[in-house]
Design a protein around this motif. Structure first.
Motif, PDB file in Angstrom:
ATOM      1  N   GLY A   1      40.301 143.376  97.644  1.00 20.71           N
ATOM      2  CA  GLY A   1      39.668 142.070  97.656  1.00 20.71           C
ATOM      3  C   GLY A   1      40.547 140.916  97.228  1.00 20.71           C
ATOM      4  N   GLU A   2      41.819 141.185  96.940  1.00 16.99           N
ATOM      5  CA  GLU A   2      42.726 140.145  96.456  1.00 16.99           C
ATOM      6  C   GLU A   2      43.458 139.466  97.615  1.00 16.99           C
ATOM      7  N   ILE A   3      43.637 138.161  97.506  1.00 17.21           N
ATOM      8  CA  ILE A   3      44.396 137.410  98.504  1.00 17.21           C
ATOM      9  C   ILE A   3      45.730 137.027  97.877  1.00 17.21           C
ATOM     10  N   VAL A   4      46.823 137.505  98.469  1.00 13.59           N
ATOM     11  CA  VAL A   4      48.153 137.350  97.903  1.00 13.59           C
ATOM     12  C   VAL A   4      49.071 136.683  98.918  1.00 13.59           C
ATOM     13  N   ALA A   5      49.838 135.705  98.469  1.00  8.28           N
ATOM     14  CA  ALA A   5      50.852 135.069  99.309  1.00  8.28           C
ATOM     15  C   ALA A   5      52.213 135.663  98.971  1.00  8.28           C
ATOM     16  N   ILE A   6      52.978 136.023  99.999  1.00 10.04           N
ATOM     17  CA  ILE A   6      54.356 136.477  99.830  1.00 10.04           C
ATOM     18  C   ILE A   6      55.249 135.317 100.241  1.00 10.04           C
ATOM     19  N   THR A   7      55.990 134.756  99.282  1.00  7.58           N
ATOM     20  CA  THR A   7      56.760 133.550  99.531  1.00  7.58           C
ATOM     21  C   THR A   7      58.244 133.767  99.264  1.00  7.58           C
ATOM     22  N   GLY A   8      59.039 132.796  99.681  1.00  9.92           N
ATOM     23  CA  GLY A   8      60.482 132.851  99.484  1.00  9.92           C
ATOM     24  C   GLY A   8      61.178 132.138 100.618  1.00  9.92           C
ATOM     25  N   PRO A   9      62.454 131.817 100.441  1.00  6.78           N
ATOM     26  CA  PRO A   9      63.194 131.115 101.494  1.00  6.78           C
ATOM     27  C   PRO A   9      63.413 131.999 102.712  1.00  6.78           C
ATOM     28  N   SER A  10      63.831 131.392 103.797  1.00  6.32           N
ATOM     29  CA  SER A  10      64.138 132.143 105.011  1.00  6.32           C
ATOM     30  C   SER A  10      65.204 133.191 104.711  1.00  6.32           C
ATOM     31  N   GLY A  11      64.956 134.421 105.177  1.00  9.68           N
ATOM     32  CA  GLY A  11      65.908 135.494 104.955  1.00  9.68           C
ATOM     33  C   GLY A  11      65.764 136.211 103.631  1.00  9.68           C
TER      34      GLY A  11
END
Length: 250
Positions: A31-41
């Motif tokens: 039930g968790e909404i998670v964003a995976i972030t970071g610069p290109s590459g």
């Protein structure tokens, strides 16, 4: 504490001699909404694809705590056929451009995972239409992907990814091909439906506006997780351990 539905541990992946993941670890709760972030590459998409079983990591493990045949299993040790079956029945995958089948009407595109799993055509199409209605595009059921807008295609793609009521939805830059308004509308509907169904959602994005829809952010840098948004009292624990971590599909 809510059970982890997915746990990736010490994941490594290289494309030829170019490393994409360097010991990346993360866990996602039901039930968790998670964003995976970071610069290109930085390895965002590579991490997502390893967690979804689209790619097999060179090292590390991905444990799925779901239901049925695959509960408690290591996704990285499953055969290609089993990984495909798992995605078709218990996981949902959404790509930036939706990737609908151009030769099929919208309703049949959405019903496809059900049809491939053996559902009767009439029942599958009825379920597909219900999901299209939840995303406000049921009136497009008989049209083909090339006959509707990009935003409408992406809503249909989200409906297809959710039509099996998956435990986990993986979304790779789901708003990348949309304008800001269409993107916001899509994310609002996606997160609402996910919360209603208790679906865990992982969203790969480089946009802060998109990450804001998540409850937690996993930040990558140069293939490693540098921040998972958890406090010391809130660290997910692995749901299973295995005595033979080196036995896996290559």
């Amino acid at each position: 504490m809510t059970t982890n539905v997915l746990t990736g541990t010490d994941l490594e992946l290289a494309y030829g001699k170019t490393p994409a993941l360097r010991g990346a670890s993360c866990a996602v709760r039901a039930g968790e909404i998670v964003a995976i972030t970071g610069p290109s590459g930085s390895g965002k998409s590579s991490l997502l694809l390893c967690l979804a079983g689209v790619l097999v990591p060179d090292a590390g493990s991905v444990i799925y705590n779901g239901s049925g045949t695959y509960d408690g299993r290591r996704i990285d040790q499953l055969s290609e056929g089993d990984r495909s079956r798992l995605r078709r029945t218990e996981l949902g995958v959404l790509f930036q451009f939706g990737q609908l089948v151009p030769e099929l009407p919208i309703a049949e595109n959405v019903a496809l995972p059900l049809l491939l799993s053996g559902a009767r055509r009439k029942a599958a199409l009825a379920t597909a239409t219900e999901w299209l209605d939840r995303f406000g595009v049921a009136d497009l059921a008989a049209r083909y992907p090339g006959e509707v807008s990009g935003g409408q295609r992406q809503r249909a793609a989200v409906a297809r990814a959710l039509v099996t009521n998956p435990r986990v939805l993986f979304a790779d830059e789901p708003t990348g091909a949309l304008d800001s308004l269409a993107g916001e509308q899509l994310l609002t509907q996606l997160t609402r439906v996910a919360r209603e169904n208790g679906t865990a959602v992982l969203i790969v994005t480089h946009e802060a506006q998109v990450a804001a829809y998540a409850q937690r952010e996993i930040a990558l840098w140069d293939g490693a997780v540098v921040d998972d948004g958890l406090t010391d009292d809130d660290v997910p624990q692995p749901v299973a351990t295995f005595d033979d971590p080196d036995t896996r599909e290559g």
